[in-house]
Design a protein around this motif. Structure first.
Motif, PDB file in Angstrom:
ATOM      1  N   LEU A  82       0.831  -1.201   0.000  1.00  0.00           N
ATOM      2  CA  LEU A  82       0.000   0.000   0.000  1.00  0.00           C
ATOM      3  C   LEU A  82       0.869   1.257   0.000  1.00  0.00           C
ATOM      4  O   LEU A  82       0.568   2.226  -0.709  1.00  0.00           O
ATOM      5  CB  LEU A  82      -0.944   0.003   1.206  1.00  0.00           C
ATOM      6  N   PHE A  83       1.957   1.247   0.780  1.00  0.00           N
ATOM      7  CA  PHE A  83       2.834   2.416   0.801  1.00  0.00           C
ATOM      8  C   PHE A  83       3.394   2.692  -0.594  1.00  0.00           C
ATOM      9  O   PHE A  83       3.408   3.839  -1.052  1.00  0.00           O
ATOM     10  CB  PHE A  83       3.977   2.241   1.804  1.00  0.00           C
ATOM     11  N   ARG A  84       3.843   1.656  -1.286  1.00  0.00           N
ATOM     12  CA  ARG A  84       4.381   1.866  -2.639  1.00  0.00           C
ATOM     13  C   ARG A  84       3.289   2.337  -3.592  1.00  0.00           C
ATOM     14  O   ARG A  84       3.532   3.176  -4.457  1.00  0.00           O
ATOM     15  CB  ARG A  84       5.057   0.584  -3.130  1.00  0.00           C
ATOM     16  N   GLN A  85       2.067   1.843  -3.414  1.00  0.00           N
ATOM     17  CA  GLN A  85       0.961   2.273  -4.272  1.00  0.00           C
ATOM     18  C   GLN A  85       0.654   3.754  -4.080  1.00  0.00           C
ATOM     19  O   GLN A  85       0.534   4.494  -5.056  1.00  0.00           O
ATOM     20  CB  GLN A  85      -0.283   1.442  -3.990  1.00  0.00           C
ATOM     21  N   VAL A  86       0.542   4.210  -2.840  1.00  0.00           N
ATOM     22  CA  VAL A  86       0.220   5.622  -2.621  1.00  0.00           C
ATOM     23  C   VAL A  86       1.413   6.515  -2.973  1.00  0.00           C
ATOM     24  O   VAL A  86       1.226   7.673  -3.342  1.00  0.00           O
ATOM     25  CB  VAL A  86      -0.296   5.912  -1.190  1.00  0.00           C
ATOM     26  N   SER A  87       2.622   5.987  -2.887  1.00  0.00           N
ATOM     27  CA  SER A  87       3.813   6.763  -3.254  1.00  0.00           C
ATOM     28  C   SER A  87       3.961   6.918  -4.762  1.00  0.00           C
ATOM     29  O   SER A  87       4.600   7.855  -5.227  1.00  0.00           O
ATOM     30  CB  SER A  87       5.072   6.091  -2.703  1.00  0.00           C
ATOM     31  N   LEU A  88       3.390   5.989  -5.516  1.00  0.00           N
ATOM     32  CA  LEU A  88       3.513   6.013  -6.972  1.00  0.00           C
ATOM     33  C   LEU A  88       3.051   7.353  -7.549  1.00  0.00           C
ATOM     34  O   LEU A  88       3.716   7.916  -8.417  1.00  0.00           O
ATOM     35  CB  LEU A  88       2.705   4.867  -7.582  1.00  0.00           C
ATOM     36  N   ALA A  89       1.963   7.903  -7.035  1.00  0.00           N
ATOM     37  CA  ALA A  89       1.440   9.178  -7.530  1.00  0.00           C
ATOM     38  C   ALA A  89       2.395  10.329  -7.241  1.00  0.00           C
ATOM     39  O   ALA A  89       2.416  11.327  -7.967  1.00  0.00           O
ATOM     40  CB  ALA A  89       0.078   9.468  -6.913  1.00  0.00           C
TER      41      ALA A  89
END
Length: 184
Positions: A106-113
């Motif tokens: 989840l951290f990598r997903q929200v950081s992607l933006a």
């Protein structure tokens, strides 16, 4: 369906550990970002420390806090990248009873933006050890702010439905453990 949430806010006691070979308490902007977030949310800073990026120093500090009955959560910032001195995940993982597999994802997903494909290079992780939630975050203030604002603030709030981490944490003497689905 029973919910792991409560209608009343429970302030948690959270320790912040900065892992860095170069920062001092005065220059620790990442640790301060986490402290600002947790205090603004109504939680209490249980302790703060800074250690060099050394597996044994990280483990020593973390083990002391896991054993402390007054520390419910440990937020670690730094040491989650890929350089030779980034040792936080290897130091922490063996101490966890259960890993929160979705945390890093989840951290990598929200950081992607925010940082694009560079989010792949984060080895953020979380888990629970003896009733203490341990979260390992990158060492930048922006990454700490992202983790707090988009994941931790909600998951450390006992009112977040349908579930949050609070019922899984060691309880302080003045905080009776809520039963799953119980209404106050």
């Amino acid at each position: 369906m029973a919910h792991l949430s409560s209608s009343a806010f429970q302030a948690l006691r959270i320790a912040v550990l900065t892992v860095s070979d170069t920062r001092t308490q005065a220059t620790d902007s990442s640790g301060q970002t986490l402290i600002d977030g947790l205090e603004a949310a109504g939680h209490a800073l249980a302790a703060r420390a800074l250690v060099i990026d050394d597996i044994w120093q990280i483990r020593a500090r973390l083990c002391a806090w896991i054993a402390d009955p007054l520390v419910q959560v440990v937020l670690i910032t730094g040491g989650t990248g890929f350089t030779a001195r980034d040792n936080t995940p290897q130091a922490v993982a063996p101490l966890l009873d259960k890993q929160v597999d979705g945390f890093g994802e989840l951290f990598r997903q929200v950081s992607l933006a925010e940082i694009g494909t560079s989010s792949l290079q984060s080895r953020a992780l979380a888990g629970i050890s003896d009733g203490t939630l341990v979260c390992c975050l990158p060492g930048s203030p922006n990454a700490c702010r992202t983790a707090w604002d988009k994941i931790l603030r909600e998951q450390l709030d006992s009112r977040t439905r349908p579930c949050n981490f609070v019922p899984h944490l060691k309880q302080l003497a003045e905080q009776p453990r809520a039963l799953c689905g119980a209404r106050p």
